[in-house]
Design an enzyme around this catalytic site. Sequence first.
Site, PDB file in Angstrom:
ATOM      1  N   SER A 128     -38.807 -25.688 -17.205  1.00 52.72           N
ATOM      2  CA  SER A 128     -38.803 -24.255 -17.483  1.00 52.72           C
ATOM      3  C   SER A 128     -38.504 -24.005 -18.957  1.00 52.72           C
ATOM      4  O   SER A 128     -37.593 -24.597 -19.539  1.00 52.72           O
ATOM      5  CB  SER A 128     -37.752 -23.557 -16.624  1.00 52.72           C
ATOM      6  OG  SER A 128     -37.670 -22.185 -16.957  1.00 52.72           O
TER       7      SER A 128
ATOM      8  N   GLY B  85     -43.413 -20.135 -16.812  1.00 59.77           N
ATOM      9  CA  GLY B  85     -43.493 -19.952 -15.367  1.00 59.77           C
ATOM     10  C   GLY B  85     -43.173 -21.180 -14.541  1.00 59.77           C
ATOM     11  O   GLY B  85     -43.574 -21.264 -13.372  1.00 59.77           O
ATOM     12  N   ARG B  86     -42.436 -22.125 -15.105  1.00 58.49           N
ATOM     13  CA  ARG B  86     -42.113 -23.353 -14.378  1.00 58.49           C
ATOM     14  C   ARG B  86     -40.622 -23.395 -14.038  1.00 58.49           C
ATOM     15  O   ARG B  86     -39.825 -22.588 -14.544  1.00 58.49           O
ATOM     16  CB  ARG B  86     -42.531 -24.568 -15.201  1.00 58.49           C
ATOM     17  CG  ARG B  86     -44.024 -24.566 -15.513  1.00 58.49           C
ATOM     18  CD  ARG B  86     -44.433 -25.654 -16.477  1.00 58.49           C
ATOM     19  NE  ARG B  86     -44.395 -26.982 -15.860  1.00 58.49           N
ATOM     20  CZ  ARG B  86     -44.793 -28.083 -16.485  1.00 58.49           C
ATOM     21  NH1 ARG B  86     -45.263 -28.023 -17.725  1.00 58.49           N
ATOM     22  NH2 ARG B  86     -44.745 -29.248 -15.873  1.00 58.49           N
TER      23      ARG B  86
END
Length: 361
Positions: A235, A229-230
């Site tokens: 990510s 979720g980054r």
Amino acid sequence: MYKNRFIILFDVESKQKTNWQIMKKFLLLFIYSLCFSEDINTLYEEAQNLENQGNYKEAMLLYKKAADLNIPKYTPEDRYILDLSKNDEHKVESFTNMKKAFYQNQIDKVNDKETDENLKQIVTGDFGLYPYKKNYLLPVTYQVNTPKEQNSFETNFQISIEKPIAYNFFGLNESISAAYTQNSFWQTFKHSSPFRETNYEPEIFVQFPYKSTSTLKSYKIALNHVSNGRNDEYSRSWNRVYLEGYFQLSNLFIIPKVWYRIPENSSDDDNPNIEDYYGNGDLTFLYAYKKHTFELALRNNLEFNEGNKGSAELNWTFPLPDFLYAANTYGIFQLFSGYGNNLIDYDREVHKVGLGIAFSR
């Protein structure tokens, strides 16, 4: 929002009522066992033979017929109460039973059946959710080789639930379920206590039973997604299709798992070399001894050269001492060494140890 307010205690009247129900069910069970035990056993034997021959449809009909004869029928909650009745210290009731009893005895009913069912679900919290992977809290873990920006001590917890969707949809006695697992790494010993990493893992799978006389008990086919979720350089994500089998040798379970990564466009791939560290499968050994379980998960990329990467994770769950006892709660000791402890660390070698509490196994 109301169910958290329902702190439920059985009163004397409800306990007497429960005890009478237990006695009545025991009496009925005794009478029926005298009358129908032979017929039921014969039906089960015939059904077992049909199942071994691969005639699942006819076998299921016989199983159903035997189940209909085998009354009174008990829910899992009923069986829990019956088991308690055999114990001289049946002071602790199932929390689920207590919530159901609270709804039955304390909540005013309305005339509309659907509204009543809605109220019952709200009060009892019975949404058909079940533990999937282990649910645990490790208040303190220690990592040997931490980077400078990371504290060696952190908290790790995992939440994992399963929601059954359908049963026997394809006529193969299979079950279809959706599941969600969240694994978080929390820098509780660092200023402002930030969450260092959280991995989100939804999946949908079909599980098929196999022959009961076989060492292979069942197998599962799943579509799996994992991401953190980054954004940007931090990510991490990948999608897989996997096949998993469950073999039983007495109290030892052997669980091989192989997967295929669903390809992505190179411009969208956050971790193009993730398979170099995770490989294409893993192998888990689960050994149960009395109230203890020992689980060893091994993973390797099977490159037998300088590029060899893998990991080993050991989980030992054990009964808690009496002063910490809670139903279905165990101590857990976790040891990890290798690559892929989480997505952000997939290409970093990690050695860590943790101790905490497991709420499911």
